[in-house]
Enzyme design. Structure first.
Site, PDB file in Angstrom:
ATOM      1  N   LYS A  66       7.731  31.897  -5.514  1.00 19.02           N
ATOM      2  CA  LYS A  66       6.972  31.340  -4.399  1.00 19.02           C
ATOM      3  C   LYS A  66       5.990  30.280  -4.912  1.00 19.02           C
ATOM      4  O   LYS A  66       5.253  30.536  -5.874  1.00 19.02           O
ATOM      5  CB  LYS A  66       6.211  32.466  -3.692  1.00 19.02           C
ATOM      6  CG  LYS A  66       5.452  31.988  -2.484  1.00 19.02           C
ATOM      7  CD  LYS A  66       4.727  33.113  -1.788  1.00 19.02           C
ATOM      8  CE  LYS A  66       3.811  32.524  -0.734  1.00 19.02           C
ATOM      9  NZ  LYS A  66       2.892  33.508  -0.194  1.00 19.02           N
ATOM     10  N   ASN A 120      15.544  23.290  11.944  1.00  9.99           N
ATOM     11  CA  ASN A 120      15.275  22.572  13.191  1.00  9.99           C
ATOM     12  C   ASN A 120      15.367  23.528  14.371  1.00  9.99           C
ATOM     13  O   ASN A 120      15.641  24.715  14.207  1.00  9.99           O
ATOM     14  CB  ASN A 120      16.239  21.388  13.341  1.00  9.99           C
ATOM     15  CG  ASN A 120      17.686  21.847  13.310  1.00  9.99           C
ATOM     16  OD1 ASN A 120      18.109  22.606  14.159  1.00  9.99           O
ATOM     17  ND2 ASN A 120      18.420  21.397  12.299  1.00  9.99           N
ATOM     18  N   ASP A 161      19.702  17.269   7.811  1.00 10.93           N
ATOM     19  CA  ASP A 161      20.169  16.086   7.081  1.00 10.93           C
ATOM     20  C   ASP A 161      19.649  16.064   5.648  1.00 10.93           C
ATOM     21  O   ASP A 161      20.221  15.429   4.778  1.00 10.93           O
ATOM     22  CB  ASP A 161      19.707  14.807   7.798  1.00 10.93           C
ATOM     23  CG  ASP A 161      20.474  14.612   9.095  1.00 10.93           C
ATOM     24  OD1 ASP A 161      21.698  14.846   9.084  1.00 10.93           O
ATOM     25  OD2 ASP A 161      19.857  14.244  10.113  1.00 10.93           O
ATOM     26  N   ASP A 211      27.623  15.568   4.541  1.00 12.72           N
ATOM     27  CA  ASP A 211      27.962  15.328   5.950  1.00 12.72           C
ATOM     28  C   ASP A 211      29.324  15.971   6.217  1.00 12.72           C
ATOM     29  O   ASP A 211      30.371  15.415   5.873  1.00 12.72           O
ATOM     30  CB  ASP A 211      27.982  13.829   6.259  1.00 12.72           C
ATOM     31  CG  ASP A 211      28.067  13.593   7.768  1.00 12.72           C
ATOM     32  OD1 ASP A 211      28.771  14.370   8.463  1.00 12.72           O
ATOM     33  OD2 ASP A 211      27.428  12.641   8.254  1.00 12.72           O
TER      34      ASP A 211
END
Ligand code: C5P
Length: 403
Positions: free
Chosen positions: A290, A211, A280, A307
């Protein structure tokens, strides 16, 4: 004016035109209750007389490293020990260069080397000199080393130019220094574990899911916690940032590595600040080879990552836990449900949709919630925001652990 109980500050004055503001700075520091001793570089006395600074500080001003009578009163090592902070204002380009090199060819530079106290510097110089790569390089090296840079400001300059390089106004410098000194004892002796940055979840040897987290908020929090006297461990996913001074830095890649790094260190922590943007989900299967263009299916099967925050908050002997919530809407409702679901002590929510907020941005604003209250921390640079959040965390931690 008497020296009230406050902190002990050595104000160093180097030779720039902004030295005319140094007496005002000394006066304001004393008004805030600090004791001040002034040390000038030889060049500074071209701009301001020692007598002026003696009058406002209430003590003889020192300029010479080899002055037998001054050394007999308070030797330079004693002065270095006396200081709770050494504040160089103005700090010229030349002084910053000497500080960066670790020179000890006059009293002020020697003090900066000999002291264990934090060193702060308020740069003041012509804008070209400030923007020169040599100065910028010195400033970033000094920052990495833990020197607190105050300013410079932008605006009219004594040389007639306009731009960055003006010394911050004395009142602001005095305020920032006081804040920093007051913050110092907030987390004294406590272990603080901070997670930061994104995690990277590999799909094959060349691809991953991740992210946009830059890690800036977490790194700023680690720096602020160390400044508040904590023993800080920063567990960080991949970022382009350099770990702050006096912080143990543990590099990890995946959520599962971050979990293991946190769980093996959490026993020594009184506070966990989970600022990492942990992925997440991760690919359910990892291909050692690959994946070929036409060998991939239509979809990637995903599974949940551990978590970390919830696991720590669920421990029977758990640290004070602080989570983050990156939200695009219904900030309070979402943050509060996370606070409850993960059984956190505090949660800091930030918008990640607006321009100039959240991921990658230098600035941010936060809404902070706890079981029976909440507050808003105004939009400002992440480092300043981190200082405020750490002060808030310390306040809540102390309330929960009154001994
Ligand atoms: O549930 P959500 O991911 O929005 O929660 C965010 C908070 O939980 C952040 O403090 C983040 O660091 C932490 N977190 C975690 N481990 C995960 C996911 C989130 O520690 N796998």
């Amino acid at each position: 004016m008497h020296d009230m109980p406050g902190h002990q500050i050595v104000v160093g004055v180097s030779g720039g035109i902004a030295a005319y503001k140094s007496p005002d700075l000394v006066r304001r520091l004393r008004e805030l209750g600090h004791s001040v001793r002034v040390v000038m570089t030889p060049a500074a006395s071209h701009f301001i007389t020692p007598l002026t600074l003696q009058a406002v500080s209430g003590h003889p001003v020192r300029t010479d490293l080899f002055d037998p009578s001054a050394e007999a009163a308070m030797g330079h090592i004693e002065l270095a020990r006396w200081a709770d902070m050494v504040l160089v204002a103005p700090a010229t380009a030349h002084f910053l260069a000497r500080l960066r090199q670790g020179m000890a060819d006059d009293l002020l530079s020697t003090l900066c080397l000999a002291t264990e106290a934090p060193v702060a510097a308020a740069p003041a110089m012509n804008r070209q000199m400030w923007l020169h790569p040599a100065t910028q390089d010195n400033v970033s090296a000094l920052t990495r080393r833990g020197v607190l840079l105050l300013g410079p400001d932008e605006g009219d300059q004594a040389c007639g130019e306009i731009g960055p390089g003006r010394m911050l106004e004395p009142a602001r410098i005095a305020g920032m220094v006081t804040e920093r000194l007051l913050a110092r004892g907030l987390l004294e002796g406590l272990g603080v574990l901070v997670t930061a940055g994104p995690t990277r979840e590999p799909l094959d040897p060349v691809r991953f899911i991740s992210n946009h987290s830059s890690g800036r908020m977490g790194y700023a929090l680690a720096e602020a916690a160390a400044g508040a006297g904590a023993r800080v461990t920063l567990v960080s996913g991949p970022t382009s940032l350099i770990a702050p001074a006096r912080v143990e830095h543990v590099s990890v890649l995946t959520a599962s590595e971050m979990r293991d790094a946190v769980m093996s260190r959490v026993g020594g922590a009184s506070i966990l600040i989970a600022a990492a943007a942990v992925a997440d989900h991760r690919p359910a299967a990892y291909s050692e080879r690959k994946i070929k263009k036409n060998g991939a299916g239509e979809a990637i099967a995903l599974e949940r990552t551990p978590d970390i925050l919830a696991e720590v908050a669920g421990l029977s002997s758990r640290p004070f836990t602080v989570g983050f919530a990156a939200e695009t809407d219904d900030i309070e409702a979402n943050a509060r449900s996370k606070l409850e679901a993960k059984a956190l002590d505090l949660i800091a929510a930030n918008r990640v949709d607006g321009p100039g907020t959240g991921f990658g941005s230098e600035d941010n604003a936060l809404d902070v919630f706890w079981a029976d209250g909440g507050t808003h921390l105004e939009y400002k640079p992440k480092r300043a925001l981190a200082g405020e959040l750490v002060a808030l965390i310390a306040q809540h931690y102390r309330a929960a652990h009154p001994d």
